[in-house]
Design an enzyme around this catalytic site. Structure first.
Site, PDB file in Angstrom:
ATOM      1  CG  ASN A 180       3.662  -9.718 -11.241  1.00  0.00           C
ATOM      2  OD1 ASN A 180       3.214 -10.560 -10.497  1.00  0.00           O
ATOM      3  ND2 ASN A 180       4.206  -8.633 -10.918  1.00  0.00           N
TER       4      ASN A 180
ATOM      5  CD  GLN B 281       4.899  -8.711  -6.447  1.00  0.00           C
ATOM      6  OE1 GLN B 281       4.905  -9.096  -7.495  1.00  0.00           O
ATOM      7  NE2 GLN B 281       4.134  -7.584  -5.898  1.00  0.00           N
TER       8      GLN B 281
ATOM      9  CG  ASN C  95       5.060  -6.351  -1.901  1.00  0.00           C
ATOM     10  OD1 ASN C  95       4.906  -7.026  -2.778  1.00  0.00           O
ATOM     11  ND2 ASN C  95       4.571  -6.052  -0.584  1.00  0.00           N
TER      12      ASN C  95
ATOM     13  CB  CYS D  46       4.379 -13.408  -5.340  1.00  0.00           C
ATOM     14  SG  CYS D  46       4.890 -12.789  -6.814  1.00  0.00           S
TER      15      CYS D  46
ATOM     16  CG  ASN E  19      -2.719  -7.576  -3.091  1.00  0.00           C
ATOM     17  OD1 ASN E  19      -1.840  -7.039  -3.568  1.00  0.00           O
ATOM     18  ND2 ASN E  19      -2.709  -8.388  -2.245  1.00  0.00           N
TER      19      ASN E  19
ATOM     20  CD  GLU F 170       0.931  -7.514  -7.427  1.00  0.00           C
ATOM     21  OE1 GLU F 170       1.301  -8.141  -6.687  1.00  0.00           O
ATOM     22  OE2 GLU F 170       1.233  -7.525  -8.728  1.00  0.00           O
ATOM     23  NE  ARG F 171      -0.291  -7.446   0.782  1.00  0.00           N
ATOM     24  CZ  ARG F 171      -0.112  -8.214   2.114  1.00  0.00           C
ATOM     25  NH1 ARG F 171      -0.707  -7.517   3.104  1.00  0.00           N
ATOM     26  NH2 ARG F 171       0.487  -9.430   2.159  1.00  0.00           N
TER      27      ARG F 171
ATOM     28  CB  CYS G 162      -1.739  -9.638  -9.295  1.00  0.00           C
ATOM     29  SG  CYS G 162      -1.555 -10.156  -7.642  1.00  0.00           S
ATOM     30  N   GLY G 163      -0.828 -13.216  -9.906  1.00  0.00           N
ATOM     31  CA  GLY G 163      -1.393 -14.500  -9.743  1.00  0.00           C
ATOM     32  C   GLY G 163      -2.250 -14.799  -8.630  1.00  0.00           C
TER      33      GLY G 163
END
Length: 291
Positions: A15, A48, A67, A76, A195, A213-214, A222-223
């Site tokens: 990520n 991110q 984002n 995030c 998301n 992810e949006r 994605c955490g």
């Protein structure tokens, strides 16, 4: 005179994270500058961006999260681990307090910084706090119809400071995220977008997922999605409260603590390169390239 600030390019399980350190001064980043750095093919491209501002009321830093499309996010998880690794290496400490729009986060690490744990707070399940556009009696099974997408007829909705729609499916790879992801993200049921996670349960303590992810699209990890999946799986009786979540970029370990309902996320944070950048013009220099 141009004022530059430190940056670090990092990743959490692939990520892509850009950390911009504004603690010594600097206003909020403009959406145009964020989109410039986040554009595909740009050397600083990220999923991110974590902008660090001075902490208040005992916090070590305040994080403002963007984002790659210039929009802002409240949370995030992978980015928070990257920020914690950066600040721990700087301070020599192994426990830090970080603030975000989603709330205060406690971060810890062992002797080495290769695995960092973040207390992500408590998952939220009310339809209005996720948020959804209309009342839903049970967010464990929200009715959903997206013609031609092949998705199950219900999903689990969870907020981890940002909204998540989790579909439990036999095979996440059977779906083209580039096709189904935008349709779910922009569906009118989600007033703040959402998301999307496609999840296969492998055993009571292990799941495999893909994520859209949006504001960022398909990412390797994605955490907050992993946290949301851990909560959704346990609520549905599909998994235990401790679960290993396998993402395209690697594995995160989640522990939905029974004593207080907090979600603990443990995983790596990897440094790629660093340098200095100008938050007004977007110009940057990697450390090895700096004059």
């Amino acid at each position: 005179m141009t004022t530059t600030v430190p940056f670090l390019k990092m990743n959490g399980l692939g990520n892509e994270i850009l950390v911009v350190d504004l603690r010594q001064g600097g206003d909020a980043l403009s959406a145009d500058i964020v989109r410039l750095w986040g554009a595909p093919g740009h050397p600083l491209h990220f999923d991110q961006l974590m902008a660090l501002h001075p902490g208040r009321d005992g916090a070590d830093a305040d994080m403002r999260i963007y984002n790659c499309d210039g929009s802002e996010s409240s949370a995030c998880g992978n980015g928070t681990r990257c920020v914690a690794a950066y600040l721990m290496a700087e301070s020599g400490r192994r426990a830090l307090v970080l603030d975000s729009a989603a709330g205060r986060l406690m971060t810890t690490a062992g002797e080495r910084l290769d695995r960092i744990t973040v207390d992500m707070g408590t998952p939220r399940f009310g339809w209005a706090e996720i948020p959804l556009a209309r009342p839903v009696e049970d967010t464990r099974a929200v009715p959903f119809d997206l013609p031609g997408a092949g998705l199950p007829p219900t999903f689990s909705a969870v907020s981890m400071g940002n909204p998540h729609a989790i579909f439990f499916v036999p095979d996440p790879d059977a779906f083209d995220l580039a096709v189904v992801g935008p349709r779910v993200e922009h569906h009118p049921l989600f007033p703040q977008k959402v998301n999307l996670s496609l999840v296969r349960v492998d055993s009571p303590d292990a799941v495999t997922m893909k994520v859209w992810e949006r504001g960022a699209g398909a990412t390797l990890a994605c955490g907050t999605a992993a946290c949301a999946i851990a909560a959704a799986g346990a609520r549905a009786g599909l998994t235990k409260r401790q679960v290993a979540v396998t993402l395209p970029g690697g594995v995160l370990h989640l522990d939905w603590r029974e004593s207080d309902g907090h979600m603990l996320m443990t995983g790596p944070a990897t440094h790629e390169f660093s340098g200095r950048l100008d938050p007004l013009t977007g110009a940057f220099a990697r450390m090895a390239e700096a004059a």
